[in-house]
Design a protein around this motif. Structure first.
Motif, PDB file in Angstrom:
ATOM      1  N   ASN A 121      25.262  25.206  27.722  1.00  0.00           N
ATOM      2  CA  ASN A 121      23.906  24.698  27.523  1.00  0.00           C
ATOM      3  C   ASN A 121      23.813  23.738  26.342  1.00  0.00           C
ATOM      4  O   ASN A 121      23.070  22.754  26.386  1.00  0.00           O
ATOM      5  CB  ASN A 121      22.929  25.858  27.333  1.00  0.00           C
ATOM      6  CG  ASN A 121      22.587  26.525  28.651  1.00  0.00           C
ATOM      7  OD1 ASN A 121      22.662  25.905  29.708  1.00  0.00           O
ATOM      8  ND2 ASN A 121      22.212  27.785  28.609  1.00  0.00           N
ATOM      9  N   ALA A 124      25.146  20.486  27.511  1.00  0.00           N
ATOM     10  CA  ALA A 124      24.180  19.809  28.377  1.00  0.00           C
ATOM     11  C   ALA A 124      23.073  19.148  27.572  1.00  0.00           C
ATOM     12  O   ALA A 124      22.469  18.168  28.028  1.00  0.00           O
ATOM     13  CB  ALA A 124      23.578  20.798  29.373  1.00  0.00           C
ATOM     14  N   ASP A 125      22.795  19.666  26.372  1.00  0.00           N
ATOM     15  CA  ASP A 125      21.757  19.065  25.530  1.00  0.00           C
ATOM     16  C   ASP A 125      22.060  17.610  25.210  1.00  0.00           C
ATOM     17  O   ASP A 125      21.156  16.816  24.970  1.00  0.00           O
ATOM     18  CB  ASP A 125      21.609  19.852  24.215  1.00  0.00           C
ATOM     19  CG  ASP A 125      20.941  21.202  24.430  1.00  0.00           C
ATOM     20  OD1 ASP A 125      20.266  21.371  25.460  1.00  0.00           O
ATOM     21  OD2 ASP A 125      21.097  22.088  23.566  1.00  0.00           O
ATOM     22  N   GLY A 127      23.280  15.463  27.224  1.00  0.00           N
ATOM     23  CA  GLY A 127      22.934  14.627  28.359  1.00  0.00           C
ATOM     24  C   GLY A 127      24.057  13.744  28.862  1.00  0.00           C
ATOM     25  O   GLY A 127      23.820  12.840  29.664  1.00  0.00           O
ATOM     26  N   LEU A 129      26.932  13.906  31.085  1.00  0.00           N
ATOM     27  CA  LEU A 129      27.729  14.609  32.084  1.00  0.00           C
ATOM     28  C   LEU A 129      29.087  13.954  32.267  1.00  0.00           C
ATOM     29  O   LEU A 129      30.070  14.613  32.599  1.00  0.00           O
ATOM     30  CB  LEU A 129      26.962  14.660  33.408  1.00  0.00           C
ATOM     31  CG  LEU A 129      27.541  15.537  34.516  1.00  0.00           C
ATOM     32  CD1 LEU A 129      27.713  16.981  34.045  1.00  0.00           C
ATOM     33  CD2 LEU A 129      26.670  15.483  35.756  1.00  0.00           C
ATOM     34  N   TRP A 132      31.644  15.510  30.017  1.00  0.00           N
ATOM     35  CA  TRP A 132      32.065  16.822  30.526  1.00  0.00           C
ATOM     36  C   TRP A 132      33.073  16.658  31.661  1.00  0.00           C
ATOM     37  O   TRP A 132      34.108  17.330  31.697  1.00  0.00           O
ATOM     38  CB  TRP A 132      30.844  17.609  31.000  1.00  0.00           C
ATOM     39  CG  TRP A 132      31.167  19.019  31.371  1.00  0.00           C
ATOM     40  CD1 TRP A 132      31.462  19.510  32.609  1.00  0.00           C
ATOM     41  CD2 TRP A 132      31.283  20.134  30.483  1.00  0.00           C
ATOM     42  NE1 TRP A 132      31.735  20.848  32.539  1.00  0.00           N
ATOM     43  CE2 TRP A 132      31.629  21.250  31.259  1.00  0.00           C
ATOM     44  CE3 TRP A 132      31.100  20.280  29.100  1.00  0.00           C
ATOM     45  CZ2 TRP A 132      31.803  22.511  30.691  1.00  0.00           C
ATOM     46  CZ3 TRP A 132      31.282  21.536  28.543  1.00  0.00           C
ATOM     47  CH2 TRP A 132      31.634  22.632  29.340  1.00  0.00           C
ATOM     48  N   ALA A 156      23.354  21.028  33.314  1.00  0.00           N
ATOM     49  CA  ALA A 156      22.657  19.744  33.259  1.00  0.00           C
ATOM     50  C   ALA A 156      21.477  19.726  34.232  1.00  0.00           C
ATOM     51  O   ALA A 156      20.416  19.158  33.933  1.00  0.00           O
ATOM     52  CB  ALA A 156      23.629  18.614  33.578  1.00  0.00           C
ATOM     53  N   GLN A 159      18.583  21.682  32.798  1.00  0.00           N
ATOM     54  CA  GLN A 159      17.937  20.906  31.736  1.00  0.00           C
ATOM     55  C   GLN A 159      17.050  19.821  32.336  1.00  0.00           C
ATOM     56  O   GLN A 159      15.912  19.600  31.891  1.00  0.00           O
ATOM     57  CB  GLN A 159      18.989  20.274  30.830  1.00  0.00           C
ATOM     58  CG  GLN A 159      18.381  19.546  29.628  1.00  0.00           C
ATOM     59  CD  GLN A 159      19.314  18.486  29.077  1.00  0.00           C
ATOM     60  OE1 GLN A 159      19.928  17.742  29.836  1.00  0.00           O
ATOM     61  NE2 GLN A 159      19.429  18.429  27.767  1.00  0.00           N
ATOM     62  N   ARG A 160      17.541  19.139  33.369  1.00  0.00           N
ATOM     63  CA  ARG A 160      16.769  18.063  34.008  1.00  0.00           C
ATOM     64  C   ARG A 160      15.476  18.613  34.616  1.00  0.00           C
ATOM     65  O   ARG A 160      14.438  17.930  34.620  1.00  0.00           O
ATOM     66  CB  ARG A 160      17.620  17.393  35.093  1.00  0.00           C
ATOM     67  CG  ARG A 160      16.881  16.346  35.913  1.00  0.00           C
ATOM     68  CD  ARG A 160      16.440  15.190  35.046  1.00  0.00           C
ATOM     69  NE  ARG A 160      15.714  14.186  35.805  1.00  0.00           N
ATOM     70  CZ  ARG A 160      14.437  14.271  36.165  1.00  0.00           C
ATOM     71  NH1 ARG A 160      13.736  15.353  35.814  1.00  0.00           N
ATOM     72  NH2 ARG A 160      13.854  13.310  36.856  1.00  0.00           N
ATOM     73  N   VAL A 303      20.519  13.700  38.190  1.00  0.00           N
ATOM     74  CA  VAL A 303      21.495  14.284  37.272  1.00  0.00           C
ATOM     75  C   VAL A 303      22.862  13.631  37.448  1.00  0.00           C
ATOM     76  O   VAL A 303      23.481  13.182  36.486  1.00  0.00           O
ATOM     77  CB  VAL A 303      21.610  15.807  37.493  1.00  0.00           C
ATOM     78  CG1 VAL A 303      22.686  16.401  36.586  1.00  0.00           C
ATOM     79  CG2 VAL A 303      20.274  16.490  37.260  1.00  0.00           C
TER      80      VAL A 303
END
Length: 328
Positions: A121, A124-125, A127, A129, A132, A156, A159-160, A303
């Protein structure tokens, strides 16, 4: 960082190493493992112990120094990439502990699971991807690669969708555990470089029930996490497995992880196929009308198609020709 030179062919040495290296895995310390045996078994053991990179034990000194220098350079980088890198190392090590415990029949490491959820998480903050995905490709093992892909994409996605922190943890945790049942599927089936036989496919299709039963026996997991483990291969039209659920029988979190799971299977590298470019993979999801939640698929496009994720296409040159495989 650590440079680890151990004989991983014996169970006793592996057990000793697991306990000795556990604090370093939890701390996210990157490890280079020197393998005296290049078999798939020893590579799996190294991954389970937290290997970030592997080399043959007799690798030329220049290669060893170059690899160490590259790993140290990554840790010395500043900025967003280095932050995501640290979260990736932590999530990868925690996932290794989880799959190793699940495969051996031991108690699932709750602390490691929670650590991986937090790391995913926080990554993912950022943003990014793309960052990753770049890190996931470094894992040679298909099961690790798939779990890291699904978990990172799901984090992700949550979060979106603007989920609260507690709900993000639930979705990410479900993604981390969705394929835990595969730890009990024979490796020669999971890693088969080609189409599965009908009998082998039947074995693979048992993994949702196996994973669900493992989590129930462990106790303490949210009902939604159990539902995702059991039903992430169900489709809205009833064509999925293991129970052929339809429509309203499939909760929204399960629908989310199903989308992430299928997409990850399409873009990941396998011995029998090239990774599908993001646009093509997303088009497959869109074409699965009646099987996937249309509204969730639409948001999912925001995403996975954002930014420069199309860079994934460069990986196609490093994989064999595309074949047809099953999404498992």
């Amino acid at each position: 960082m650590l440079v680890v030179d151990l004989d991983l062919s014996g169970r006793g040495a592996v057990e000793t190493a697991r306990h000795a290296l556990a604090p370093h895995r939890r701390a996210g310390t990157p490890s280079l493992f020197l393998l005296r045996d290049s078999s798939a078994h020893c590579l799996m053991q190294a991954n389970a112990l937290g290997a970030r990179e592997t080399l043959p034990a007799d690798a030329p000194p220049a290669l060893l120094l170059d690899t160490v220098g590259a790993m140290l350079g990554l840790m010395g980088e500043a900025g967003e990439g280095a932050r995501i890198e640290r979260h990736f190392v932590a999530a990868s090590a925690a996932l290794a502990d989880l799959l190793d415990a699940a495969g051996s029949g031991g108690r699932l490491p709750i602390t490691a699971i929670n650590d991986s959820i937090e790391a995913l998480n926080r990554a993912a903050d950022g943003g990014d991807l793309n960052a990753w995905l770049d890190m996931v490709w470094r894992h040679d093992d298909a099961t690790y690669q798939h779990c890291l892909l699904v978990s990172g994409i799901a984090a992700a996605f949550a979060q979106r969708l603007g989920f609260r922190e507690a709900d993000r943890r639930l979705i990410t945790g479900a993604a981390v555990l969705h394929d835990v049942g595969k730890a009990r599927i024979p490796l020669d089936i999971l890693h088969k470089p080609g189409r599965l036989t009908a009998a082998e496919w039947e074995v693979v299709q048992r993994h949702p029930q196996i994973g669900h039963d493992m989590l129930v026996a462990e106790g303490g997991f949210d009902p939604m996490v159990l539902a995702v483990a059991l039903s992430h291969h169900e489709h809205l039209d009833g064509s999925g497995y293991p129970h052929g659920l339809r429509g309203a029988q499939i909760p929204d979190p399960v629908r989310m992880i199903t989308i992430c799971d299928i997409y990850a299977a399409l873009i990941e590298r396998r011995a029998y196929k090239q990774p599908m470019p993001p646009e093509e993979a997303y088009a497959v999801l869109v074409e699965m009308q009646g099987k996937l939640d249309r509204d969730l698929v639409r948001v999912f496009g925001d995403v996975v198609l954002a930014g420069s994720i199309a860079r994934l296409g460069r990986y196609r040159a490093s994989a064999p020709g595309r074949g047809v495989g099953k999404v498992a």
